[in-house]
Design an enzyme around this catalytic site. Sequence first.
Site, PDB file in Angstrom:
ATOM      1  CG  ASP A  49      -2.082  -0.913   1.031  1.00  0.00           C
ATOM      2  OD1 ASP A  49      -2.744  -0.747  -0.005  1.00  0.00           O
ATOM      3  OD2 ASP A  49      -2.325  -1.787   1.875  1.00  0.00           O
ATOM      4  CG  ASP A  91      -4.625  23.419   7.296  1.00  0.00           C
ATOM      5  OD1 ASP A  91      -5.175  22.483   7.920  1.00  0.00           O
ATOM      6  OD2 ASP A  91      -4.374  23.378   6.082  1.00  0.00           O
ATOM      7  CE  LYS A 136      -3.544  25.660   3.154  1.00  0.00           C
ATOM      8  NZ  LYS A 136      -3.523  24.972   4.414  1.00  0.00           N
ATOM      9  CG  PHE A 158      -8.742  22.808   6.115  1.00  0.00           C
ATOM     10  CD1 PHE A 158      -8.420  23.167   4.809  1.00  0.00           C
ATOM     11  CD2 PHE A 158      -9.291  21.548   6.349  1.00  0.00           C
ATOM     12  CE1 PHE A 158      -8.623  22.291   3.776  1.00  0.00           C
ATOM     13  CE2 PHE A 158      -9.506  20.671   5.301  1.00  0.00           C
ATOM     14  CZ  PHE A 158      -9.165  21.035   4.010  1.00  0.00           C
TER      15      PHE A 158
END
Lengths: 713, 554
Positions: free
Chosen positions: A326, A363, A417, A395
Amino acid sequence: MSLTTDRPQPVPSGGGAAARQQEPHRVSGGLLDPKQLLTSLPGAFGKLDPRIMVKNPVMFVVEVGAVLTTASAVKDPGVFPWVITVWLWLTAVFANLAEAVAEGRGKAQAETLRKTRTETVARRLVGWRHGDSAPAEEPVPAAGLRLGDHVVVEAGQVIPGDGDVVEGIASVDESAITGESAPVIRESGGDRCAVTGGTRVLSDRVVVKITSKPGETFIDRMIALVEGASRQKTPNEIALNILLASLTVVFLLAVVTLQPLAVYAGAEQSLVVLVALVVALIPTTIGALLSAIGIAGMDRLVQRNVLAMSGRAVEAAGDVTTLLLDKTGTITLGNRQAAAFLPVAGVTIDELADAAQLASLSDETPEGRSVVVLAEERYGLRGRQPGGRAEFVPFTAQSRMSGVDLAEDGDRRELRKGAASAVLHWIEENGGHPTADVGPMTDAIAAGGGTPLVVGEVVHRDGRTTATVLGVIHLKDVVKAGMRERFGELRRMGIRTVMITGDNPLTAEAIAQEAGVDDFLAEATPEDKMALIKREQAGGKLVAMTGDGTNDAPALAQADVGVAMNTGTSAAKEAGNMVDLDSDPTKLIEIVEIGKQLLITRGALTTFSIANDVAKYFAIIPAMFAVAYPGLDKLNVMGLHSPTSAIASAIIFNALIIIGLIPLALRGVRYRPSSASKLLGRNIRVYGIGGLVLPFAGIKLIDLVIQFVPGLR
Amino acid sequence: MNDTLAGWLQITVLIAALALTYRPLGDYMARILTAGKHLAVEKVLYRLGGVDAEADQQWGAYLRSVLAFSAVCVLFLYGFQRLQNHLLLSLGFAPVKADQAFNTAASFVTNTNWQSYSGEVTMGHLVQMAGLAVQNFVSAAVGIAVVAALIRGFTRRRTDRVGNFWVDLTRVVVRLLLPMAFVFAIVLVATGAVQNFHGIHEIGTLVGDKQALTGGPVASQEAIKELGTNGGGFYNANSAHPFENPDGTSNLLEIYLLLAISFSLPRTFGRMVGDHRQGYAVLAVMGLIWAASVALITVNELHSVSSTAGHSAGGMLEGKEQRFGIWASALFAASTTLTSTGAVNSFHDSFSPGGGGMTIFNMMLGEIAPGGTGSGLYGILVLAVIAVFVAGLMVGRTPEYLGKKLGAREMKFASLYILATPAIVLIGTGTAMSLKGERASMLNSGPHGFSEVLYAFTSAANNNGSAFAGIGVNTHWYNTALGLAMLFGRFLPIIFVLALAGSLARQQPVPVTAGTLPTHRPQFVGLLTGVIVIVVGLTYFPALALGPLAEGLH
């Protein structure tokens, strides 16, 4: 794919991690503690029971030989017959000792596990249904639980059996199994619902649906596995045993038919000498160590906190030709990180970095934090509180932006952003237009497999609003250090690596290239993964993979080596043939190496064992026949003292070499990933040529000592 | 020309001839074994035999065909000898005695051609031609058919079919052995070998004695005797007899013939498995062992002079034909014992202990360098399986050869294969040595006498057929024991090889990766050679020590 969320970064409790750091490319195993030899001695004697010995044809012949020489020595006593008899018994005991020591290490591990299996009283819920707020409870001993029962476990209590959390969330201390002291979160639904009996709930309350019968829990199986109780001979072990048995028969025949020849030559041999010759010739070294090698291979996995459900799986690991890995967590670090700031024309990179950092302070996502860190590290911008009045815009998944609104002297500066489309939309809303270079920049990043984040600025000054794009942040997957080299190594070992990812093909290709994997499967669904495994297997390949989610279970079952993460669901653990208690998917590579090392150890000791015979012939044949045919004394190239000392030396060497090689059998031979040719060349030099030469020296040395034993002159 | 130069020239010419025919002959055999179409004459034969030429057999059916065919051949040959006085061209010979007829039938059907009789005074022309010579063709073809099945085991995937024995047998005889034998018989006639139906000529010799000379269809039998690695001579003296092997040229030709097919089969193998390098690796092992053996025997015969006669002659010339000399005799001896031919142009009993011991060791290797037609290749492939198994483990994979995994089932058959022949040799020799009456057959005493018995059983069990001589084997016991040794020595390995073929054919091949043990490199050539020499050496060391080594070391 399920392997994308936060995963505990494990500290393996075994010696694996430390050893890895010292010697980066060496698969290492536990060392032999000399005390173990002593403590295992009673077990070794116990195994002399012929009903046990007969399972190992080579050593059974030794035991029968020892019985014969004992009878002969009793009837016709002397120093020589007794020396041979004692050393033949020792040969058998040493072989058992090897197995007993290997098993002993597992037993110690099982003992600690057993301690966790204290008898608990479960609080069974009668007729529990979802949403049942006040269910009826009854106390039941853990051993009395049935499949499908529901139990409630609260903080401080021990989970009475394996099961899935069906209600609630709790932190659970699984150190009993994993050795990892940090608690893990278990919650209903999803891929983190599995709990293991014997672990302790630290906080909150959960309802657990029991999924295993008492006595068949994960811990029970672990105990059985590390103890070797359920050990069965693996396919390769059986094949090797057949070869060894057939060599034993050949040598037995060669010696049995020697007597009439010897009689004709006027040199009839005593039973003791003939038995000694048989034992010296049959492949006792490998015969003695074979099962210890197998047990130790499983044990090396256990030391790395990996439980193999069968020896067959360990062997298959050595044969693996395709590794499905993975992407997230295995090849790349868990999250994307900011890698570069790309300002548009007219904006300096420092301005962009500053704006990006300010906009990212609120964020808390890993991506956001990485922007702050990049600005800090690359541009020396300390994480700081902006001056004046600042209003943070955190965010959210809806806005897909974070930012800050700064008010200074009546001006208002808004920084954002976020995802390119969201920020560009916001700029346009405020009447701005991105410059022409923004589009190509974001496209280029996307094409390279990265994720572009756009930084925009809206300034309200003197009643006018200007909206501009400052630049682009390049977010990308960060490939773990050393992965490229690791994959290169695997390629040289003949193993193809395939990266599995939910990303789009473009992104996947870029990361695949950077990481140096051979192939990738993008936008992978469980069905795709399954199809890939089947396709590889149809071409005769053996596939290994890791997985933890319930939707991984079919693929785990289909793969030749399926390593389930301990954090995963019970379904995944049930489907795989190994469980990694540390839930570290990178370990798959180590598992493959351990599998190879196991096979190499077998091959090397077989070669060594057979090569040893040459020297033994040169010791014993002249000793037997030099009297009848003095010319044969020329074969006594070692210049051994006397016929009796020569034969005794060969037998003593034969026994001692078993003890001498026990550490090697337990540790496994040195293995460095390289091409088959190089590996073979090295092993032939060490164990083939070495096996040819060493006994000449060893037998001579022993002869130099025992020639002073009265009765062997 | 001096001996040394002549010797080197012969070896050079021989190697050059073998090298020249390696590709065309090997490729041709591959075509025979893989072609889809049948020749008209083959179709007729299939119809006569009631064979479905399109059928593909499971290994068990293939094996039953081999065994049934061979059993019928043994019975037929036995009856033929027992009834020969009623047949044409019997030259007035009496029926062959039961034990000897059994021995001879077993011997020719197993491609051994051990002869406890003297051809010229025992067998009539019809038995020689229609009995023994026919077996020379079909027993050689059986070997090639079996190895074809084994190769198919490697090349086929997920099937239980390994080919059609009757088709393989017919094609090898019709397309390969008959035309080649025909051509070379004519060449042999040209060198002076006889080919007629004459009876016994009595001639007066110069010293006044009478000598009986038997003519016969010699050249035609000689060609297939060598080509099919049979070795059963028309005359008792075999290829030392001037009617069979008149001069140096015919001698060299015969050596070439007995090596040609077996040395070219690796090419067939390489072509069929689709990788010529695999063929070259096997060829290299065969070539190495052959070259070493030729060198050792030659050096021993030239320099290790152990008899009084040898001292006066300056080399071991006793028992060797003057017209061949030491070099050509040693070359013949090495080649005939390393293939399952067993024809001789000299008396191995009179070789130096080292040279004679080497001929025994050659046979003990299991007739694999290059071995009998087909049997040599399948023998070395089984040993390659063993070598790959041990070495394959040392590269950290479940061992695989040509993409086929060597698991328990494969190792079972390979192990039984390497166990079978030594068991027969050791049990046979041990039994003979423990029986007083059988020991009395030895014409020599001491280790040399023992070597004679060891040689006999080694030769029979490995289907070589050459004799050390110096031992009276036309006794009831030896005829029976050696006959059984030949039958078991031939058909037990065939059973295991075909079972192995079936087991391999069922597998899905594993793709080759960098982690696969390469089996075409010099490393593997060295490894396989080492495994062969060490495994054989270990098995027979005690026996060799009491025979040739005891005799040779002073």
